[in-house]
Design a protein around this motif. Structure first.
Motif, PDB file in Angstrom:
ATOM      1  N   ASP A  29     -49.650   4.952 -15.459  1.00 18.18           N
ATOM      2  CA  ASP A  29     -50.479   4.601 -14.303  1.00 18.18           C
ATOM      3  C   ASP A  29     -49.934   5.133 -12.990  1.00 18.18           C
ATOM      4  N   GLY A  30     -48.897   5.992 -13.053  1.00 16.44           N
ATOM      5  CA  GLY A  30     -48.337   6.593 -11.846  1.00 16.44           C
ATOM      6  C   GLY A  30     -47.411   5.681 -11.086  1.00 16.44           C
ATOM      7  N   LEU A  31     -47.009   4.565 -11.701  1.00 13.15           N
ATOM      8  CA  LEU A  31     -46.098   3.641 -11.057  1.00 13.15           C
ATOM      9  C   LEU A  31     -44.772   3.584 -11.796  1.00 13.15           C
ATOM     10  N   GLU A  32     -43.690   3.474 -11.029  1.00  8.77           N
ATOM     11  CA  GLU A  32     -42.379   3.182 -11.612  1.00  8.77           C
ATOM     12  C   GLU A  32     -42.233   1.666 -11.687  1.00  8.77           C
ATOM     13  N   LYS A  33     -41.529   1.183 -12.684  1.00  6.18           N
ATOM     14  CA  LYS A  33     -41.350  -0.260 -12.840  1.00  6.18           C
ATOM     15  C   LYS A  33     -39.890  -0.548 -13.177  1.00  6.18           C
ATOM     16  N   LEU A  34     -39.307  -1.486 -12.439  1.00  6.64           N
ATOM     17  CA  LEU A  34     -37.934  -1.921 -12.690  1.00  6.64           C
ATOM     18  C   LEU A  34     -37.933  -3.438 -12.818  1.00  6.64           C
ATOM     19  N   VAL A  35     -37.506  -3.943 -13.993  1.00  6.99           N
ATOM     20  CA  VAL A  35     -37.459  -5.378 -14.260  1.00  6.99           C
ATOM     21  C   VAL A  35     -36.011  -5.842 -14.146  1.00  6.99           C
ATOM     22  N   LEU A  36     -35.791  -6.875 -13.332  1.00 12.60           N
ATOM     23  CA  LEU A  36     -34.476  -7.466 -13.141  1.00 12.60           C
ATOM     24  C   LEU A  36     -34.497  -8.888 -13.705  1.00 12.60           C
ATOM     25  N   ILE A  37     -33.416  -9.282 -14.355  1.00 14.25           N
ATOM     26  CA  ILE A  37     -33.357 -10.576 -15.014  1.00 14.25           C
ATOM     27  C   ILE A  37     -32.316 -11.434 -14.317  1.00 14.25           C
ATOM     28  N   GLY A  39     -29.436 -13.741 -13.375  1.00  9.79           N
ATOM     29  CA  GLY A  39     -28.189 -14.069 -14.037  1.00  9.79           C
ATOM     30  C   GLY A  39     -27.709 -13.035 -15.026  1.00  9.79           C
ATOM     31  N   SER A  40     -28.383 -11.886 -15.076  1.00 12.85           N
ATOM     32  CA  SER A  40     -28.028 -10.862 -16.053  1.00 12.85           C
ATOM     33  C   SER A  40     -27.797  -9.525 -15.360  1.00 12.85           C
ATOM     34  N   LYS A  41     -26.928  -8.705 -15.983  1.00 10.08           N
ATOM     35  CA  LYS A  41     -26.732  -7.344 -15.495  1.00 10.08           C
ATOM     36  C   LYS A  41     -27.813  -6.403 -16.027  1.00 10.08           C
ATOM     37  N   GLN A  42     -28.613  -6.868 -16.959  1.00 11.25           N
ATOM     38  CA  GLN A  42     -29.614  -6.001 -17.594  1.00 11.25           C
ATOM     39  C   GLN A  42     -30.759  -5.692 -16.626  1.00 11.25           C
ATOM     40  N   MET A  43     -31.109  -4.415 -16.550  1.00 14.36           N
ATOM     41  CA  MET A  43     -32.280  -3.963 -15.817  1.00 14.36           C
ATOM     42  C   MET A  43     -33.090  -3.074 -16.753  1.00 14.36           C
ATOM     43  N   ILE A  44     -34.395  -3.153 -16.679  1.00 19.56           N
ATOM     44  CA  ILE A  44     -35.272  -2.363 -17.547  1.00 19.56           C
ATOM     45  C   ILE A  44     -36.109  -1.465 -16.657  1.00 19.56           C
ATOM     46  N   HIS A  45     -35.811  -0.166 -16.704  1.00 23.13           N
ATOM     47  CA  HIS A  45     -36.504   0.807 -15.854  1.00 23.13           C
ATOM     48  C   HIS A  45     -37.451   1.622 -16.726  1.00 23.13           C
ATOM     49  N   ASN A  46     -38.768   1.372 -16.532  1.00 25.30           N
ATOM     50  CA  ASN A  46     -39.791   2.062 -17.315  1.00 25.30           C
ATOM     51  C   ASN A  46     -39.498   1.986 -18.817  1.00 25.30           C
ATOM     52  N   GLY A  47     -39.055   0.794 -19.234  1.00 24.94           N
ATOM     53  CA  GLY A  47     -38.803   0.580 -20.655  1.00 24.94           C
ATOM     54  C   GLY A  47     -37.413   0.930 -21.118  1.00 24.94           C
ATOM     55  N   THR A  48     -36.599   1.504 -20.270  1.00 24.79           N
ATOM     56  CA  THR A  48     -35.237   1.897 -20.632  1.00 24.79           C
ATOM     57  C   THR A  48     -34.243   0.885 -20.086  1.00 24.79           C
ATOM     58  N   ASN A  49     -33.342   0.387 -20.942  1.00 24.90           N
ATOM     59  CA  ASN A  49     -32.336  -0.579 -20.517  1.00 24.90           C
ATOM     60  C   ASN A  49     -31.240   0.118 -19.700  1.00 24.90           C
ATOM     61  N   LYS A 146     -40.950 -18.440 -14.207  1.00 25.42           N
ATOM     62  CA  LYS A 146     -40.895 -19.019 -15.548  1.00 25.42           C
ATOM     63  C   LYS A 146     -39.991 -18.207 -16.464  1.00 25.42           C
ATOM     64  N   ASP A 147     -40.120 -16.889 -16.354  1.00 23.51           N
ATOM     65  CA  ASP A 147     -39.331 -15.991 -17.208  1.00 23.51           C
ATOM     66  C   ASP A 147     -38.010 -15.591 -16.575  1.00 23.51           C
ATOM     67  N   LYS A 148     -37.752 -16.115 -15.362  1.00 24.17           N
ATOM     68  CA  LYS A 148     -36.534 -15.772 -14.630  1.00 24.17           C
ATOM     69  C   LYS A 148     -36.398 -14.256 -14.490  1.00 24.17           C
ATOM     70  N   LYS A 149     -37.523 -13.630 -14.104  1.00 21.25           N
ATOM     71  CA  LYS A 149     -37.551 -12.180 -13.948  1.00 21.25           C
ATOM     72  C   LYS A 149     -38.133 -11.807 -12.587  1.00 21.25           C
ATOM     73  N   VAL A 150     -37.744 -10.641 -12.107  1.00 17.36           N
ATOM     74  CA  VAL A 150     -38.324 -10.039 -10.912  1.00 17.36           C
ATOM     75  C   VAL A 150     -38.732  -8.618 -11.271  1.00 17.36           C
ATOM     76  N   GLU A 151     -39.946  -8.241 -10.864  1.00 18.91           N
ATOM     77  CA  GLU A 151     -40.451  -6.913 -11.198  1.00 18.91           C
ATOM     78  C   GLU A 151     -40.682  -6.121  -9.914  1.00 18.91           C
ATOM     79  N   LEU A 152     -40.089  -4.949  -9.874  1.00 23.30           N
ATOM     80  CA  LEU A 152     -40.300  -4.027  -8.755  1.00 23.30           C
ATOM     81  C   LEU A 152     -41.149  -2.866  -9.229  1.00 23.30           C
ATOM     82  N   THR A 153     -42.165  -2.522  -8.454  1.00 21.29           N
ATOM     83  CA  THR A 153     -42.992  -1.365  -8.796  1.00 21.29           C
ATOM     84  C   THR A 153     -43.145  -0.485  -7.560  1.00 21.29           C
ATOM     85  N   TRP A 154     -43.273   0.820  -7.817  1.00 22.01           N
ATOM     86  CA  TRP A 154     -43.482   1.770  -6.726  1.00 22.01           C
ATOM     87  C   TRP A 154     -44.064   3.055  -7.297  1.00 22.01           C
TER      88      TRP A 154
END
Length: 662
Positions: A29-37, A39-49, A146-154
């Protein structure tokens, strides 16, 4: 067959041995997505950990993220400046500057305070408020509590951007340049572009929208980026015009010029007159020309010829006395001045003040202590130097409370600073005028010096850097309630003066310039005789009639005489000045650029230049229709030559009413 298989296998193995950079792929869809969790060091950038340096942390309702980890994923940059102790974050559009532990931050150099919390350092990692960075870097933030997540899109599309050299050009005249600033946030190459209305020259006035698109190597096109250009009609040249109040004048008659030049945009930036004398002293015709230039460089000129008759209204001297404005100058026969009778005066020393003159060595060649003494009470400093080093320097006046007798208080009163500037006479003129102006409206500051400690006096003087080839000068009046050691110190601008001072020595003086401590540095001269009935003069700072102030160079305990009485404050009270008397200053030793306070008004010599030699005088004051008392206050200007004479010259009757000269 086996040989071909072997070759293919080698190619595959070779390819597998080449490290391939890992980069999150853009979404459909032409957007980048970064999911932050949380209390965790894990970040998911466009599906990649991806693993962050520190976990996403919530503190007092503020969510903090590891700055470097976040900037890596959103294609930004981070750096630390040791000098400012600031962390610099940028994404190609905006720049943020954070200081650990402080809430305010800078956005493109402008202070901001959004109340989202102060950044801090955790195990060597800068933690920053996530919402602050997301907002300024154009990231859309969506929280999922609820999921203790933050989603960044650009946007993952390329960004079109450009600047225009002139957004208000003139039709048919102004050349326009466009600078392409397009980029891709992921670093992909820009392979194609498209423009609309990006003309380098617009033929017609009007409003034009210039639009730009760019395409990246993946085939994605940017959103359009537009700039509106308002094209003005072609610039018209200015029209030069002026009038004179008459067409025919007597010799020595004042001429009034009225500038009537116009411009279609009212933007005339230069008016150059030729032969526009305020009066002429030879019969015949005189042609005056006015050349005007507008803001766009267009030029026009106009000339007019007037006639000067054989009849004389005023001589040159009478004319200049009548029409020279206060603070301006006019020519005089310098040798004639020596025939003027001299005035007698009485000297009163009712206002004692100590003068410290640090003027030797005047030329700065070495770092060192340029003067040192122990003083108390009412003190005036005169510091005047020229930097001949190959490096910039700073000059300090440092006071040290050496005696263990409690806190010393220093009141800093009138201060004048001139320079730094390579034109020595201009520096002397400026410092003298500013000091006299400060005396009329002093801004008092106080410095406290605990026992055993040192302080810089007149901090604004020491803050300035004196470049090679610059002169720098200061007058300052201070009052000390205890005995203090004062030092004039010069060090390279890059050095800390207090850490360098213990290693510096007192520099020797030289024969040409004077330094020392001088008592009774204020002179009041009272003149009671009638002034202005004839031409007369007062001789000042000649070392004969006006004697030199005696003192001691306390660095060597050597007696010295203040040649020229530089730094001495003169107050001249003339109690009986006749009507229509001009008071002018005439330099006798060479050039002079200084200032005088006359009846409470500071007058520079001159407003726009200096007095070049004894054949020039500067107008200080003109009395009116009755007898007046005139008080003149001055101190000899550093960088100028002495002595000087005050001349008192009768003017030729009440001046006629005339217009102003432009």
């Amino acid at each position: 067959m086996q040989k071909r298989f072997t070759q293919l296998l080698l190619v595959v193995l070779l390819l597998c041995s080449i490290p391939i950079p890992v980069q999150a792929a853009g979404s459909a869809d032409g957007l980048e997505k970064l999911v932050l969790i949380q209390g965790s060091k894990q970040m998911i950038h466009n599906g990649t950990n991806v693993m962050a340096l520190q976990p996403l942390t919530a503190t007092k309702g503020v969510t903090y993220v590891a700055a470097r980890s976040l900037l890596n994923e959103v294609y930004g940059k981070i750096a630390y400046e040791t000098k400012t102790k600031q962390y610099v974050l940028s994404n190609g559009i905006n720049e943020l500057r954070f200081t650990a532990g402080k809430t305010p931050y800078l956005l493109n150099g402008v202070s901001q305070k959004d109340g989202l919390g102060a950044p801090y350092v955790l195990k060597g990692t800068l933690m920053i408020p996530l919402r602050t960075v997301a907002f300024h870097f154009g990231l859309t933030l969506t929280a999922f509590p609820k999921d203790k997540k933050v989603e960044l899109t650009w946007s993952s599309k390329p960004i079109a951007k450009f600047t225009v050299s002139n957004v208000n050009p003139y039709a048919q005249q102004t050349q326009i340049d466009y600078t392409d600033l397009s980029y891709h946030p992921r670093g992909l190459a820009i392979v194609d572009q498209r423009w609309e209305n990006n003309l380098n020259l617009f033929e017609e006035a009007g409003t034009y929208v210039v639009t730009h698109w760019v395409q990246d190597e993946s085939g994605a096109w940017s959103d359009p980026y537009s700039v509106t250009i308002t094209v003005k009609p072609p610039n018209q040249p200015p029209v030069a015009a002026f009038t004179t109040d008459k067409d025919t004048y007597k010799m020595g008659e004042f001429i009034t010029y009225s500038d009537q030049s116009t411009d279609d945009e009212n933007r005339i930036t230069s008016r150059l007159w030729t032969n526009n004398g305020r009066g002429y002293f030879e019969p015949g015709q005189q042609t005056i020309t006015l050349k005007v230039t507008d803001a766009n460089g267009a030029v026009n000129e106009f000339s007019k010829t007037i006639t000067i008759t054989n009849e004389t209204l005023y001589s040159k001297e009478e004319f200049y006395l009548l029409y020279t404005e206060i603070g301006e100058k006019f020519p005089i026969n310098g040798s004639d001045v020596l025939n003027f009778p001299t005035m007698n005066y009485d000297i009163n020393k009712t206002q004692p003040q100590t003068l410290i003159r640090a003027n030797s060595p005047e030329t700065i060649v070495d770092e060192g202590i340029y003067y040192e003494d122990v003083v108390t009470g009412n003190v005036r400093f005169l510091v005047h130097n020229y930097n001949s080093r190959s490096t910039p320097v700073k000059v300090y006046v440092i006071a040290t409370n050496e005696v263990n007798n409690g806190v010393a208080n220093v009141q800093i009163g009138p201060v004048g600073i001139g320079g730094p500037n390579p034109a020595v006479p201009s520096v002397g003129r400026a410092v003298t005028g500013r000091y006299l102006e400060s005396r009329l409206n002093p801004k008092i500051t106080n410095v406290q010096i605990p026992a055993g400690q040192s302080r810089i006096l007149v901090q604004e003087y020491s803050d300035k850097v004196v470049k090679p080839g610059d002169a720098y000068s200061m007058f300052a009046d201070v009052v000390m309630d205890k005995q203090l050691k004062v030092q004039v110190v010069v060090v390279d601008a890059s050095r800390n003066v207090f850490s360098t001072l213990p290693y510096l020595s007192i520099l020797p003086s030289n024969d040409r310039h004077i330094r020392g401590t001088f008592e009774d540095a204020n002179r009041t001269m009272i003149v009671n005789q009638t002034i202005g009935d004839i031409k007369s003069r007062m001789i000042l700072a000649d070392n004969v009639v006006d004697t030199r102030l005696p003192g001691v160079d306390k660095t060597t305990n050597t007696p010295v005489l203040n040649m020229g009485n530089y730094g001495t404050l003169y107050t001249i009270k003339i109690n009986n000045v006749q009507p229509h008397t001009a008071i002018v200053v005439n330099p006798r030793g060479g050039h002079y650029g200084g200032a005088f306070t006359v009846n409470g008004t500071v007058v520079y010599t001159t407003n726009t230049s200096i007095l070049v030699n004894p054949n020039e005088v500067g107008m200080l004051y003109k009395t009116g229709d009755s007898v007046e008392s005139v008080t003149i206050v001055f101190t000899p200007a550093s960088g100028s030559n002495l002595p000087i004479n005050l001349l008192f010259m009768p003017m030729p009757g009440p001046p006629p009413i005339v217009g102003s000269f432009e």
